[in-house]
Design an enzyme around this catalytic site. Structure first.
Site, mmCIF file in Angstrom:
data_model
loop_
_atom_site.group_PDB
_atom_site.id
_atom_site.type_symbol
_atom_site.label_atom_id
_atom_site.label_comp_id
_atom_site.label_asym_id
_atom_site.label_seq_id
_atom_site.Cartn_x
_atom_site.Cartn_y
_atom_site.Cartn_z
ATOM 1 N N ASP A 102 0.844 -1.195 0.000
ATOM 2 C CA ASP A 102 0.000 0.000 0.000
ATOM 3 C C ASP A 102 0.882 1.249 0.000
ATOM 4 O OD1 ASP A 102 -2.178 -1.659 0.234
ATOM 5 O OD2 ASP A 102 -2.278 -1.469 2.420
HETATM 6 N N1 URA Z 1 -1.063 -5.949 3.901
HETATM 7 C C1 URA Z 1 -1.597 -4.711 3.914
HETATM 8 O O1 URA Z 1 -2.627 -4.478 4.515
HETATM 9 N N2 URA Z 1 -0.950 -3.739 3.243
HETATM 10 C C2 URA Z 1 0.213 -3.932 2.602
HETATM 11 O O2 URA Z 1 0.762 -2.997 2.034
HETATM 12 C C3 URA Z 1 0.748 -5.231 2.594
HETATM 13 C C4 URA Z 1 0.094 -6.221 3.257
#
Ligand code: URA
Length: 239
Positions: A102
């Site tokens: 993310d």
């Molecule tokens: N899980 C998440 O919630 N976000 C990420 O970026 C990676 C794994």
């Protein structure tokens, strides 16, 4: 890579025949005849044989990026937001991230043009290991930890068993640092898992992907994987 080898790898001719094509003056680099088989081809070079461009070949490249928060894991963003491509300055290589983090997540992200390896590493069949450090609101009790380990329901599907432990407690802030080891890679999985047991994620960092860690690599920097590291990645996904 030397010109003769480059032509051979691109499927133009065998190495010996490629050398002959070069010495015969039939090969141009950036529009100029190059009669040296040992010329080192650069990523930005355009190579032609009998005026026909040689294409469809790009040397495989693998990089480990220590992603900082604030960058999205796509090649292009229609809204012109900063992307991980802004951090990996390798001109002439068509790199892309292996899976996603993310925008607000930091940590290990592989960047490559090796489609075969990228597919294998993200295929659920191989259950590649990812280790996350999640700072969460509240301090999860035994029951919450057990639920996370056994699997929680996300959009109608239970998550696979996971390794979960408390790495640190910030008692004053009523927050905890969880270490989660996952073999799946569902969208926003860690945030959804922690949210499902009422401990929303405040900050998320991926510490490890397929055995690779950022180590001393500063946030925002990247390095090329060694040949041994690439071999080890392939070993992990050999069925
Ligand atoms: N899980 C998440 O919630 N976000 C990420 O970026 C990676 C794994």
């Amino acid at each position: 890579m030397r010109l003769a080898k480059y032509l051979a790898r691109a499927g133009v001719a065998s190495r010996r025949r490629a050398e002959k094509l070069i010495t015969a003056g039939r090969v141009c680099v950036n529009g100029t005849v190059t009669d040296r088989p040992q010329y080192r081809v650069q990523d930005s070079d355009t190579v032609t044989v009998d005026d026909r461009p040689v294409k469809g070949f790009e040397e495989k490249a693998h990089f480990l990026l220590h992603k900082p928060p604030g960058y999205i894991s796509t090649v292009d963003d229609t809204h012109h937001r900063p992307t991980v491509m802004d951090l990996v300055k390798e001109t002439g290589k068509r790199l892309y991230p292996v899976g996603r983090l993310d925008a607000d997540t930091s940590g290990v992200l592989l960047m490559t043009n090796d489609g075969e390896l990228a597919n294998l590493l993200t295929h659920p069949r191989y259950g590649v290991r990812k280790v996350y450090l999640a700072r969460v609101a509240g301090i999860p009790d035994k029951k919450a930890l057990e639920q996370l380990r056994a699997g929680v329901d996300i959009e109608g599907k239970k998550t696979a068993p996971a390794g979960v432990k408390i790495a640190r407690v910030f008692a004053g802030d009523n927050e905890a640092l969880l270490e989660l080891t996952l073999i799946e890679g569902r969208k926003r999985q860690v945030k959804k898992m922690c949210g499902a047991v009422n401990h929303p994620v405040i900050r998320l960092h991926r510490q490890e992907f397929a055995g690779l860690r950022a180590g001393r690599l500063p946030e925002g920097s990247y390095r090329r994987l060694t040949e041994e590291e690439v071999r080890e990645l392939y070993r992990r996904v050999e069925s």
